[in-house]
Each structure stands twice: as structure tokens, then as C-alpha cells.
Design an enzyme around this catalytic site. Structure first.
Site, mmCIF file in Angstrom:
data_model
loop_
_atom_site.group_PDB
_atom_site.id
_atom_site.type_symbol
_atom_site.label_atom_id
_atom_site.label_comp_id
_atom_site.label_asym_id
_atom_site.label_seq_id
_atom_site.Cartn_x
_atom_site.Cartn_y
_atom_site.Cartn_z
ATOM 1 N N TYR A 38 0.597 7.807 -19.147
ATOM 2 C CA TYR A 38 0.785 7.134 -17.889
ATOM 3 C C TYR A 38 0.438 5.759 -17.444
ATOM 4 O O TYR A 38 0.894 5.008 -17.166
ATOM 5 C CB TYR A 38 0.209 8.384 -16.851
ATOM 6 C CG TYR A 38 0.729 7.930 -15.471
ATOM 7 C CD1 TYR A 38 1.739 8.322 -14.955
ATOM 8 C CD2 TYR A 38 -0.468 7.331 -14.676
ATOM 9 C CE1 TYR A 38 2.108 7.706 -13.701
ATOM 10 C CE2 TYR A 38 -0.080 6.996 -13.396
ATOM 11 C CZ TYR A 38 1.076 7.436 -12.681
ATOM 12 O OH TYR A 38 1.461 6.973 -11.503
ATOM 13 N N VAL A 92 -4.323 -0.863 -8.506
ATOM 14 C CA VAL A 92 -3.977 -0.008 -9.280
ATOM 15 C C VAL A 92 -4.115 1.633 -8.713
ATOM 16 O O VAL A 92 -5.255 1.860 -8.250
ATOM 17 C CB VAL A 92 -4.573 0.096 -10.688
ATOM 18 C CG1 VAL A 92 -4.147 1.142 -11.514
ATOM 19 C CG2 VAL A 92 -4.354 -1.260 -11.260
ATOM 20 N N SER A 120 -5.567 -0.160 -3.562
ATOM 21 C CA SER A 120 -4.212 0.501 -3.640
ATOM 22 C C SER A 120 -3.895 1.477 -2.450
ATOM 23 O O SER A 120 -5.013 2.392 -2.122
ATOM 24 C CB SER A 120 -3.791 1.109 -5.000
ATOM 25 O OG SER A 120 -2.735 1.726 -4.871
ATOM 26 N N TYR A 140 1.951 -0.306 1.183
ATOM 27 C CA TYR A 140 3.402 0.210 0.905
ATOM 28 C C TYR A 140 4.083 0.661 1.986
ATOM 29 O O TYR A 140 3.351 1.083 3.139
ATOM 30 C CB TYR A 140 3.454 1.611 0.075
ATOM 31 C CG TYR A 140 3.335 1.310 -1.655
ATOM 32 C CD1 TYR A 140 4.595 0.926 -2.271
ATOM 33 C CD2 TYR A 140 2.158 1.406 -2.183
ATOM 34 C CE1 TYR A 140 4.678 0.907 -3.657
ATOM 35 C CE2 TYR A 140 2.022 1.314 -3.471
ATOM 36 C CZ TYR A 140 3.238 0.870 -4.422
ATOM 37 O OH TYR A 140 3.337 0.768 -5.849
ATOM 38 N N LYS A 241 3.716 -9.171 -3.362
ATOM 39 C CA LYS A 241 3.447 -8.849 -4.524
ATOM 40 C C LYS A 241 4.724 -8.362 -5.465
ATOM 41 O O LYS A 241 5.532 -7.869 -4.700
ATOM 42 C CB LYS A 241 2.330 -7.998 -5.000
ATOM 43 C CG LYS A 241 1.921 -7.748 -6.252
ATOM 44 C CD LYS A 241 0.891 -6.940 -6.422
ATOM 45 C CE LYS A 241 0.221 -6.664 -7.848
ATOM 46 N NZ LYS A 241 1.053 -5.935 -8.748
ATOM 47 N N SER A 263 4.541 -11.321 -10.264
ATOM 48 C CA SER A 263 4.366 -9.973 -11.333
ATOM 49 C C SER A 263 5.610 -9.264 -11.452
ATOM 50 O O SER A 263 6.619 -9.345 -10.542
ATOM 51 C CB SER A 263 3.359 -9.281 -10.479
ATOM 52 O OG SER A 263 3.279 -7.738 -10.820
ATOM 53 N N HIS A 265 5.308 -5.955 -11.853
ATOM 54 C CA HIS A 265 4.720 -4.663 -11.576
ATOM 55 C C HIS A 265 3.853 -3.949 -12.697
ATOM 56 O O HIS A 265 4.153 -2.743 -12.883
ATOM 57 C CB HIS A 265 5.756 -3.647 -10.911
ATOM 58 C CG HIS A 265 5.143 -2.580 -9.930
ATOM 59 N ND1 HIS A 265 5.152 -2.740 -8.548
ATOM 60 C CD2 HIS A 265 4.794 -1.440 -10.475
ATOM 61 C CE1 HIS A 265 4.738 -1.697 -8.024
ATOM 62 N NE2 HIS A 265 4.510 -0.751 -9.150
ATOM 63 N N GLY A 297 -0.398 -9.421 -14.738
ATOM 64 C CA GLY A 297 0.406 -8.780 -15.628
ATOM 65 C C GLY A 297 0.055 -8.975 -16.686
ATOM 66 O O GLY A 297 0.272 -10.104 -17.448
ATOM 67 N N ARG A 320 -4.418 -2.804 -15.780
ATOM 68 C CA ARG A 320 -4.495 -1.469 -16.664
ATOM 69 C C ARG A 320 -6.206 -1.844 -17.398
ATOM 70 O O ARG A 320 -6.845 -0.835 -17.365
ATOM 71 C CB ARG A 320 -3.697 -1.677 -17.590
ATOM 72 C CG ARG A 320 -2.392 -1.061 -17.206
ATOM 73 C CD ARG A 320 -1.419 -0.798 -18.486
ATOM 74 N NE ARG A 320 -0.092 -0.230 -18.183
ATOM 75 C CZ ARG A 320 1.076 -1.224 -17.684
ATOM 76 N NH1 ARG A 320 0.994 -2.287 -17.346
ATOM 77 N NH2 ARG A 320 2.279 -0.392 -17.419
#
Length: 374
Positions: A38, A92, A120, A140, A241, A263, A265, A297, A320
């Protein structure tokens, strides 16, 4: 080949960690396979994730001789705020997938390394608790404006210094790698920031003959009116973003946003979208030399960060890699990873004759041929 034996998170830095990227190699020993799938996977077949991974190899850093860098430093000023270095923690979601302390440990690591953390919306700890000293909030847009406004006011009250709007994922594409690994979000891994809000899409149903994408999902996608509304409602700098096209960058600049993050995403939106690194020079040329740009990225090393800065970014965000380091050693791992990244960036700067981040530019890079990059 059998899967790595899982190890519990460590309370010390692993002896075999020498570079920041080593945390990515070690993470499979600490993350359940479905969680790793994931976190590391992207949308569709992962073409855009792969593009992020290979884009940096197209560039070489040219060393320079006899440059006086004894006064060198990594300090920057971005959107009117001073930072010790240009490395940010990217927004993230669901840090508890990597460690039980989740975003709390990530925030501790940010503080220990003078790093700005972009928190986030999809956090497993409340935005009021998982707070770094230097903090931005990634927002968001929710289906109901009243809920979005309430979330915004919470971020303002908690002392966040900028708002980062996410506009590039109105349609959620299946992560085939996670699907193949039969990933399911654990019961204790909950997006707590959205408790009490209506998250039902504004246009969930479609009439006869209508597309569930054109007349369905995209009906609820963010609009220019939404952006103007957010900028009216807050005095904080508003960033956007997920920008990959120079024309979009210019339009956003002209609309008054404070900065943009180039980016794709993390390869988790449109599969087949280019790496942000490939479009970064064109975006910089379009918006001009003084408009704030961030890159996000695939950054795994200080040399990756240097290349993004040379191609036009003012700062870079680490995605990540922070979860990989978090899975290995919690706050200590993330702090160590950031320390290594900064040192690797300083090495590149010193060897390329750049005493400050402002001196890093495209002249420090050489585009490699396909044979050279292989």
C-alpha cells in the site's frame, strides 16, 4: 524467494544504515507485506511511481574546483518564513501503518531536525496533537463547505503556518499492488481528523446514460471557486499541491496562491502521468524566478534533493521515505533519515561549489544520455 522476517520497530539506529536510502531497503523487514504494498505502490500499474524513481538518474551533478564554500549553509526563506534547510516532510496519510506512534513520532523527528512537517488531513492522530514546531496543514476539500471551513479553523487555531490544498486526486484509481497483496486498512488505523464530518461525495449517483466519472466523480472535484473561497476565508499562505502543467501553474500564480508543489501525487493519481521532476524546469520557466515552488516525488537521497533544487524548486518534500524510516525505528529513524539527507545535500552542495541553496541552479547538472544513465 521468501518474504523477509518481520522485526519489531527498533529503539536504536540500525548499524547497517549508512545513507538515507538504506531505510527504503530495510523497511520490508519491518512492514507487513500488504502495508508495504500500500505504501510503496501507486495507482494502476505503477508507471508514474516508476517515472519518479528513474527521473533522477537522467541527471549528473558536475563537481566544481577551487570554490570557497567555507561560509556555506542550507538556510532558506520560503513564503516569508525562515527554515534551517529545504527538506520538508510531505503530507502522507495513515502513519500508523508504519508505527504505532504514527504522526506523533514523525512530529518529534521534525522538531529534532528543524524540519517543517506538512501534516496530512488523513492522519491517524488529531491535527491538534501530532504537531511539529514548524507545521503546515494539507487540506482536502470536503463535500460540505461548512465541514471544510471547520477543519480549516482547527488548523489555524492549532498554529499551522500555511495551508496546502490537494487538487490532483479527484478520482481514486486502484492501487493494483496493494490489491494483489489483499491490503485492508487495519481497524485501529482511522482518519481521526474527519470524525464528525460528512465525507459522502456530493454527487454519488448518476442518471441513465451518465458516466460515473464525467458526471459522477468529477462533479465533486475542486473548482476555481473553491480555491478563491479558501483564500478569502484564511489569512494563511495557500499553496496548491499536484501541479504538472505550466499553464496550470501560471493560472494558479495569477489567482494569488502563495506557492505550488510540483508533484504527481507520488504516482498515486493518474497512472502514466510524468514525473514532476521532468516538468519542473518548464514550470519554473513559466512562473518566473521568484515564485515559490516545492518539489515532491521519489526523493530518496540528498543528491535527489540537490537535483530538484537545481531544476527549479525552492524546497523539496520527502514522502514514502519518512514512513520507511518510521517503520524501522520510529521518531529516531525519521530524525536520522532527515539528518542523513541534509548531510548528503550538504556534500553535493560543497562538491558542486554551491555555498547556499540559492546558488544551486541548472548549471550544476549535466543531462545524461540513455547509455550513460543505464
Amino acid at each position: 524467494m521468501s518474504a523477509p522476517t518481520l522485526s519489531p520497530p527498533l529503539n536504536a539506529i540500525p548499524a547497517d544504515i549508512r545513507n538515507a536510502q538504506d531505510y527504503a531497503a530495510l523497511a520490508p523487514h519491518f512492514l507487513p507485506p500488504s502495508h508495504l504494498a500500500y505504501i510503496s505502490g501507486g495507482s494502476g500499474y505503477g508507471h508514474s511511481v516508476a517515472a519518479n524513481a528513474t527521473a533522477f538518474g537522467q541527471w549528473a551533478i558536475t563537481p566544481r574546483l577551487l570554490r570557497d564554500v567555507g561560509h556555506g549553509h542550507t538556510r532558506i526563506t520560503l513564503a516569508g518564513e525562515a527554515y534551517a534547510h529545504p527538506l520538508f516532510l510531505a503530507p502522507v496519510g495513515f502513519h500508523k501503518l508504519a508505527h504505532a506512534n504514527g504522526e506523533l513520532d514523525s512530529a518529534r523527528a521534525a522538531d529534532a531536525t528543524d524540519t517543517c512537517m506538512i501534516a496530512s488531513t488523513q492522519s491517524t492522530f488529531p491535527l491538534e496533537e501530532a504537531v511539529a514546531q514548524q507545521r503546515w496543514f494539507q487540506l482536502y476539500l470536503l463535500p460540505r463547505r461548512d465541514d471544510t471551513l471547520h477543519l480549516l479553523r482547527r488548523a489555524e487555531a492549532a498554529g499551522y503556518r500555511a495551508i496546502v490544498l490537494m487538487l490532483d486526486a479527484p478520482i481514486q484509481v486502484v492501487n493494483r499492488r496493494a490489491q494483489a497483496a489483499q491490503f485492508q486498512m487495519p481497524a485501529g488505523c482511522v482518519n481521526v481528523n474527519l470524525r464528525g464530518y460528512d465525507t459522502t461525495p456530493r454527487f454519488a449517483g448518476n442518471g441513465p446514460g451518465e458516466s460515473r466519472f464525467f458526471q459522477g466523480a468529477m462533479r465533486g472535484a475542486p473548482s476555481w471557486d473553491d480555491i478563491r473561497w479558501i483564500m478569502r476565508e484564511t489569512k494563511l499562505p495557500v499553496w496548491v499541491k499536484g501541479v504538472l502543467h505550466p499553464d496550470d501553474a501560471v493560472a494558479l500564480r495569477d489567482a494569488g496562491v502563495s506557492g505550488i508543489a510540483v508533484s504527481n501525487h507520488g504516482g498515486r493519481s493518474l497512472d502514466g502521468a510524468p514525473s514532476g521532476l521532468d516538468v519542473l524546469p518548464a514550470v519554473r520557466a513559466a512562473v518566473g524566478a521568484d515564485f515559490p515552488l516545492m518539489y515532491d516525488g521519489g526523493i530518496l537521497s540528498g543528491s535527489d534533493a540537490f537535483k530538484a533544487l537545481a531544476l527549479g524548486a525552492n524546497a523539496v518534500a520527502i514522502g514514502r521515505l519518512q514512513l520507511y524510516a518510521l517503520s524501522v525505528a520510529g521518531a529516531l529513524g525519521v530524525a536520522h533519515m532527515l539528518k542523513l539527507l541534509r548531510e548528503e545535500l550538504e556534500i553535493c552542495m560543497a562538491m558542486a561549489g554551491c555555498a547556499t541553496v540559492g546558488e544551486i541552479n541548472g548549471g550544476a547538472l549535466l543531462r545524461q544520455t540513455r547509455r550513460d544513465a543505464a
